[in-house]
Design a protein around this motif. Structure first.
Motif, mmCIF file in Angstrom:
data_model
loop_
_atom_site.group_PDB
_atom_site.id
_atom_site.type_symbol
_atom_site.label_atom_id
_atom_site.label_comp_id
_atom_site.label_asym_id
_atom_site.label_seq_id
_atom_site.Cartn_x
_atom_site.Cartn_y
_atom_site.Cartn_z
ATOM 1 N N ALA A 53 0.836 -1.201 0.000
ATOM 2 C CA ALA A 53 0.000 0.000 0.000
ATOM 3 C C ALA A 53 0.869 1.249 0.000
ATOM 4 N N LEU A 54 1.975 1.200 0.751
ATOM 5 C CA LEU A 54 2.855 2.359 0.837
ATOM 6 C C LEU A 54 3.500 2.663 -0.506
ATOM 7 N N THR A 55 4.001 1.658 -1.215
ATOM 8 C CA THR A 55 4.649 1.917 -2.504
ATOM 9 C C THR A 55 3.641 2.456 -3.520
ATOM 10 N N THR A 56 2.419 1.951 -3.471
ATOM 11 C CA THR A 56 1.395 2.428 -4.401
ATOM 12 C C THR A 56 1.061 3.886 -4.134
ATOM 13 N N LEU A 57 0.851 4.238 -2.860
ATOM 14 C CA LEU A 57 0.500 5.614 -2.508
ATOM 15 C C LEU A 57 1.659 6.568 -2.781
ATOM 16 N N ALA A 58 2.868 6.145 -2.482
ATOM 17 C CA ALA A 58 4.032 6.991 -2.738
ATOM 18 C C ALA A 58 4.206 7.239 -4.229
ATOM 19 N N SER A 59 4.017 6.209 -5.024
ATOM 20 C CA SER A 59 4.172 6.345 -6.468
ATOM 21 C C SER A 59 3.108 7.276 -7.046
ATOM 22 N N LEU A 60 1.875 7.095 -6.604
ATOM 23 C CA LEU A 60 0.769 7.882 -7.149
ATOM 24 C C LEU A 60 0.805 9.328 -6.677
ATOM 25 N N GLN A 70 -6.389 -1.625 -9.889
ATOM 26 C CA GLN A 70 -6.486 -2.757 -8.976
ATOM 27 C C GLN A 70 -5.551 -2.574 -7.777
ATOM 28 N N GLU A 71 -4.352 -2.045 -8.032
ATOM 29 C CA GLU A 71 -3.396 -1.816 -6.948
ATOM 30 C C GLU A 71 -3.892 -0.732 -5.990
ATOM 31 N N LEU A 72 -4.467 0.335 -6.530
ATOM 32 C CA LEU A 72 -4.952 1.406 -5.677
ATOM 33 C C LEU A 72 -6.135 0.936 -4.830
ATOM 34 N N ASP A 73 -7.033 0.164 -5.420
ATOM 35 C CA ASP A 73 -8.171 -0.349 -4.660
ATOM 36 C C ASP A 73 -7.698 -1.246 -3.514
ATOM 37 N N ALA A 74 -6.604 -1.965 -3.742
ATOM 38 C CA ALA A 74 -6.044 -2.797 -2.679
ATOM 39 C C ALA A 74 -5.375 -1.950 -1.598
ATOM 40 N N ALA A 75 -4.738 -0.850 -2.016
ATOM 41 C CA ALA A 75 -4.043 0.025 -1.065
ATOM 42 C C ALA A 75 -5.023 0.823 -0.216
ATOM 43 N N LEU A 76 -6.175 1.182 -0.800
ATOM 44 C CA LEU A 76 -7.189 1.980 -0.107
ATOM 45 C C LEU A 76 -8.521 1.226 -0.145
ATOM 46 N N PRO A 77 -8.658 0.180 0.641
ATOM 47 C CA PRO A 77 -9.844 -0.670 0.529
ATOM 48 C C PRO A 77 -11.149 0.026 0.903
ATOM 49 N N ASP A 78 -11.114 1.019 1.807
ATOM 50 C CA ASP A 78 -12.339 1.720 2.192
ATOM 51 C C ASP A 78 -12.712 2.799 1.183
ATOM 52 N N ALA A 79 -11.757 3.640 0.845
ATOM 53 C CA ALA A 79 -12.040 4.752 -0.077
ATOM 54 C C ALA A 79 -12.098 4.265 -1.513
ATOM 55 N N GLY A 80 -11.129 3.456 -1.895
ATOM 56 C CA GLY A 80 -11.082 2.939 -3.256
ATOM 57 C C GLY A 80 -10.840 4.020 -4.287
ATOM 58 N N SER A 81 -10.610 3.607 -5.511
ATOM 59 C CA SER A 81 -10.352 4.564 -6.586
ATOM 60 C C SER A 81 -11.574 5.442 -6.851
ATOM 61 N N LEU A 82 -12.771 4.913 -6.669
ATOM 62 C CA LEU A 82 -13.979 5.717 -6.883
ATOM 63 C C LEU A 82 -14.077 6.837 -5.850
ATOM 64 N N GLU A 91 -7.888 10.688 -11.448
ATOM 65 C CA GLU A 91 -8.740 10.515 -12.628
ATOM 66 C C GLU A 91 -8.654 9.055 -13.056
ATOM 67 N N LEU A 92 -9.807 8.453 -13.307
ATOM 68 C CA LEU A 92 -9.848 7.054 -13.725
ATOM 69 C C LEU A 92 -9.739 6.968 -15.237
ATOM 70 N N ASP A 93 -8.812 6.128 -15.701
ATOM 71 C CA ASP A 93 -8.563 5.973 -17.139
ATOM 72 C C ASP A 93 -8.454 4.484 -17.443
ATOM 73 N N GLY A 94 -9.608 3.854 -17.595
ATOM 74 C CA GLY A 94 -9.614 2.415 -17.846
ATOM 75 C C GLY A 94 -9.070 1.661 -16.658
ATOM 76 N N THR A 95 -8.017 0.901 -16.879
ATOM 77 C CA THR A 95 -7.424 0.109 -15.796
ATOM 78 C C THR A 95 -6.372 0.888 -15.010
ATOM 79 N N LEU A 96 -6.146 2.135 -15.406
ATOM 80 C CA LEU A 96 -5.151 2.960 -14.721
ATOM 81 C C LEU A 96 -5.821 4.066 -13.908
ATOM 82 N N VAL A 97 -5.091 4.536 -12.898
ATOM 83 C CA VAL A 97 -5.503 5.695 -12.113
ATOM 84 C C VAL A 97 -4.435 6.762 -12.284
ATOM 85 N N LEU A 98 -4.849 7.943 -12.722
ATOM 86 C CA LEU A 98 -3.920 9.049 -12.946
ATOM 87 C C LEU A 98 -4.010 10.028 -11.782
#
Length: 498
Positions: A53-60, A70-82, A91-98
């Motif tokens: 979760a830390l590497t995903t949040l730091a990268s983003l 999918q990685e962001l949803d796993a890192a933030l299970p309550d908030a999620g990408s939505l 911003e949601l772009d298909g399978t990526l989060v910008l």
């Protein structure tokens, strides 16, 4: 607190998204490189580390890189990408989060102890890869840290953060003020500031939109803090005006306007602490111009100039601050800046701090203007400024006789240096040097050095002068008349206490 913000807060805490965790993740060298807008070392460390979760949040959020949804949803299970998209952080772009915002932990220590917040702001030049847009909202930068460091953190009822930006000064003020009003001309800045207050569970801040003091006309505050939009910017076509730094006035007019208006919003005894720039012109030096701004007011004023730049240095600094790199557009902006300075015959620009106070009673205002150049302060100055101001006020109430009756102590951070020519018994130079505060160094003569050497809280200044006068066979009255005013000055500067 909205459901999305509450969920994000829980997720960030569960992920261990802290300053210490990030430092452990990529190390001190990569962290230092990030301060120089170089992210390659941090990217290499993240890419080599196990996915978490830390590497995903730091990268983003810190490096501004897209991550798999999918990685962001796993890192933030309550908030999620939505949830993050709802908060306009991604911003949601298909399978990526910008990334659409910078979100990072911010650690600090003050009189109330250590603390840590999450601060959201706009993506910087590092993540954008191009010049900043005019509506850019800055995160916690060097100026923010400087203002936070010089702020006197005494309990107050109402505080004002003028030009709040991402809200960092308002958050700090909430630690010692019952209520805080935070203002900004930027709708975007206020959105971030509200989010940051909510994300960190702070509900004592009221946010208002408007220019400079307009949103608080008719109100009074015990403390005003401001990193105002003081940057001197040419008012010509083609020069971008950044909301976070440009106040829409010519030259240093923003600061002049604020100095003139602060008396009306300060409660009796209230203090305003600001950062600012002032121009040097042939007819009037920078600090003299600030003195002119203060003259019509009844405010006390302590103004410290910490740096000066030539017009060329100043132009380069702020053109690069906006993310414009050397090239054709850089040169055009450079010309505009120098033309603007030439139009007012500006020779230099000073930068520093202003501490202004509305006296509680009718009296002649106290004013002090000084230039203290050198490295930026490594430790917070707020407590030092408060102690010096208190000592000055106590001493001002004493005439010279009463002052001489005081038992002084040399401050605990003061050391003495003596320099001799080889073979000489008497020193050629005696220096008092502060270990804290502004790190001042003061040259003193043997008489003052001897007096201060005996200032341990046991004897009054008068008794010490009497004993020294007898020892060196000088007139005790003349010695005391010489020592008292110089000790008053050392008291204001923090070399001695009582």
């Amino acid at each position: 607190m909205t459901d999305a913000v509450a969920a994000l807060r829980r997720d960030l805490a569960a992920a261990g998204f802290t300053v210490a965790a990030l430092l452990d993740l990529w190390g001190a060298e990569a962290a230092d490189a990030l301060t120089r807008a170089q992210r390659v070392p941090a990217e290499r460390r993240i890419d080599a580390a196990p996915l978490s979760a830390l590497t995903t949040l730091a990268s983003l959020f810190v490096l501004g890189r897209a991550v798999p949804r999918q990685e962001l949803d796993a890192a933030l299970p309550d908030a999620g990408s939505l949830g993050l998209a709802e908060l306009k952080l991604v911003e949601l772009d298909g399978t990526l989060v910008l990334p659409r915002a910078d979100l990072r932990p911010y650690a600090f220590k003050d009189e109330h102890g250590a603390g840590e917040w999450w601060i959201a702001s706009d993506l910087g030049e590092l993540a954008l890869g191009h010049a900043l847009p005019p509506e850019h909202v800055l995160g916690v930068g060097g100026a923010s840290l400087t203002l936070a460091g010089i702020t006197m953190r005494r309990p107050v009822g109402r505080a004002l953060d003028l030009g709040t930006g991402c809200g960092i000064q308002a958050l700090h003020a909430s630690r010692f003020a019952e209520r805080v009003v935070a203002t900004d001309v930027s709708t975007r800045a206020l959105r971030y500031a509200r989010l940051n207050a909510e994300l960190n569970g702070i509900d004592s801040i009221e946010f208002r939109q408007g220019d400079l003091l307009e949103p608080v006309r008719g109100e009074r505050f015990e403390l005003v803090v401001s990193n105002p939009p003081f940057v001197i910017t040419p008012r010509v076509a083609g020069v971008p005006e950044y909301e976070y730094r440009d106040g829409g006035r010519s030259g240093d007019g923003v600061l002049e306007e604020l100095v003139a208006g602060l008396e009306d919003v300060l409660a009796p005894g209230g203090i305003a602490q600001l950062l600012g720039n002032w121009e040097y012109r042939p007819e009037r030096a920078g600090l003299e111009r600030v003195s002119d701004w203060l003259a019509p007011t009844g405010l006390d004023g302590w103004v410290v100039e910490r740096d000066r730049q030539s017009p060329e240095q100043y132009a380069e600094t702020w053109i690069r601050d906006g993310g414009t790199r050397p090239g054709e557009s850089f040169d055009a902006l450079y010309e505009a800046w120098l033309d603007d300075f030439d139009a007012r015959s500006v020779t230099e620009v000073g930068f520093g701090y202003l501490l202004l106070r509305r006296p509680r009673e009718q009296r002649m205002p106290w004013r002090r203007f000084e230039s203290l150049y050198g490295p930026r302060d490594s430790a917070p100055l707020g407590a030092h400024l408060a102690a010096c101001l208190d000592a000055r006020d106590r001493a001002a109430a004493l005439d010279d006789e009463a002052f001489a009756a005081v038992r002084f102590r040399v401050a605990g951070d003061v050391t003495e240096e003596r320099h001799h020519w080889p073979g000489d018994d008497d020193p050629t130079v005696i220096l008092l040097r502060q270990g804290g505060g502004f790190g001042r160094a003061r040259s003193v003569d043997t008489a003052l050095a001897a007096v201060l050497g005996a200032c341990d809280g046991e004897l009054s200044l008068a008794a010490i002068c009497e004993a020294l006068a007898e020892l060196v066979h000088v007139d005790p009255v003349a010695l005391r008349q010489d020592i008292v005013p110089r000790t008053r000055e050392l008291l204001v500067e923090g070399f001695v206490t009582f």
